[in-house]
Enzyme design. Sequence first.
Site, mmCIF file in Angstrom:
data_model
loop_
_atom_site.group_PDB
_atom_site.id
_atom_site.type_symbol
_atom_site.label_atom_id
_atom_site.label_comp_id
_atom_site.label_asym_id
_atom_site.label_seq_id
_atom_site.Cartn_x
_atom_site.Cartn_y
_atom_site.Cartn_z
ATOM 1 C CG ASP A 153 9.069 -1.583 -9.851
ATOM 2 O OD1 ASP A 153 8.495 -0.608 -9.350
ATOM 3 O OD2 ASP A 153 10.308 -1.713 -9.861
ATOM 4 C CB SER A 179 14.797 -0.001 -4.091
ATOM 5 O OG SER A 179 14.283 1.227 -4.545
ATOM 6 C CG HIS A 195 10.055 -1.252 -6.004
ATOM 7 N ND1 HIS A 195 10.869 -0.934 -7.067
ATOM 8 C CD2 HIS A 195 10.704 -0.784 -4.900
ATOM 9 C CE1 HIS A 195 11.945 -0.290 -6.630
ATOM 10 N NE2 HIS A 195 11.867 -0.208 -5.300
#
Length: 419
Positions: free
Chosen positions: A329, A142, A386
């Site tokens: 994601d 991320s 994610h």
Amino acid sequence: MTARRGGYGPGGQASGYATVRPGAHLFYWLYFARGGTSPAPDRPLVVWLEGGPGAAASSYGNFGKLGPLDPSGAPRNSTWVNDVNLLFVDSPVGTGYSYVDSADALARTNHQTSLDLVELMRQLLDRIPTLRTSPLYVFGESYGGKVAAEFARCLYREIASGRLSANLKGVVMGDSWLSGVDHVESWPPYLFHLGLLDSRGRRELAAAAARARAAADAGEWRYATSLWSSAWTLMSNMTEGVNIYNFLAPVRSDGKKGGKPDVPRGSAALMNGAVREALGVPDTVVHLNDNSQVFMAQYDEFMQPATEAVEGLLRETDLTVLVYAGQCDVFTNMAGTMSWLERLSWPLAGAFLEAPRSPLLVDGEVAGALRRAGRLTALWVHRAGHMVANDYPAAAAAILRLVTETDTETGTANDTGHN
């Protein structure tokens, strides 16, 4: 640098602090490969960085994803500690167990965060010199992927100058926030084709993304971040609250959202109780899984891209570079990721555009697809959101094996399908 042997849970560990600037103290937690009594110099050293900025690796990355204990306290079969020396860093300063003496010492830029990490590595490798020869890999997820790119470039330069001794081999950016505008622009078509937006919703969200693009193009980065936040709210409202970390996750009728990995049960009490005591963390430090103060310190930086750092890695270094994203994601989907990847300027840019895809095979199944040119690999991970390590641990193990070129015990990823 302060350090403590032992720790919380099974296996050999070391943890402590590096004062990286006056008033700025980074916390690290190192697990020795295969539970040994000391770090294994013949095994890779993997640095794991979380996102946010302000999300704690000591809780999310360790208990939530990769460490020897899962959130319930049970042994995790898929822990990366089976294979590598695994270093969790609560970064930037102020995150997790890391702390600052005053708010003035918070990192305001990605570059400062990266320089702090370089200083931590200098002190850690001085303390444990046997790790200087271990193949070193930086993994960031991320926003941590954005940090990983700049950190790896800064670390490489420090090594090349002779000011630091380490065996840096590669950098991995997973579901990474490398170019905020590209990601926001990817949301409308991505959600539309998933059936989570109708045509009107697609137009409205595209207009919101265009406003963020205009602000970024004008260099109005703080405004661009506020427009990103507005676009996120609009997206949530128009998709009945889709879970941006995994669009397949159920949406609760009471409006409460999840999506982030579980952390230890009673996390605040445990991380500020038994874990803190075992690790020798000062009583004055209050662990937060997410620290909004750290995020706000880098608010102006949030939407600024780090693609130039990736270009530098490809043009100026000999490092392996891998970028991946989970199929489910929304936040940093692979469509948005490929937008900036395919614009990079580097010697093999044309070859990368023309390179074929090949399957990533795990346990006899197609777990994803690869595209590779030179030292750059793009990886689409199927059936994951994610947080790939949560949703598809065997695929995460395959990524570890693909990058470090070592056999792993974290999964049976014995055939990547790529020669």
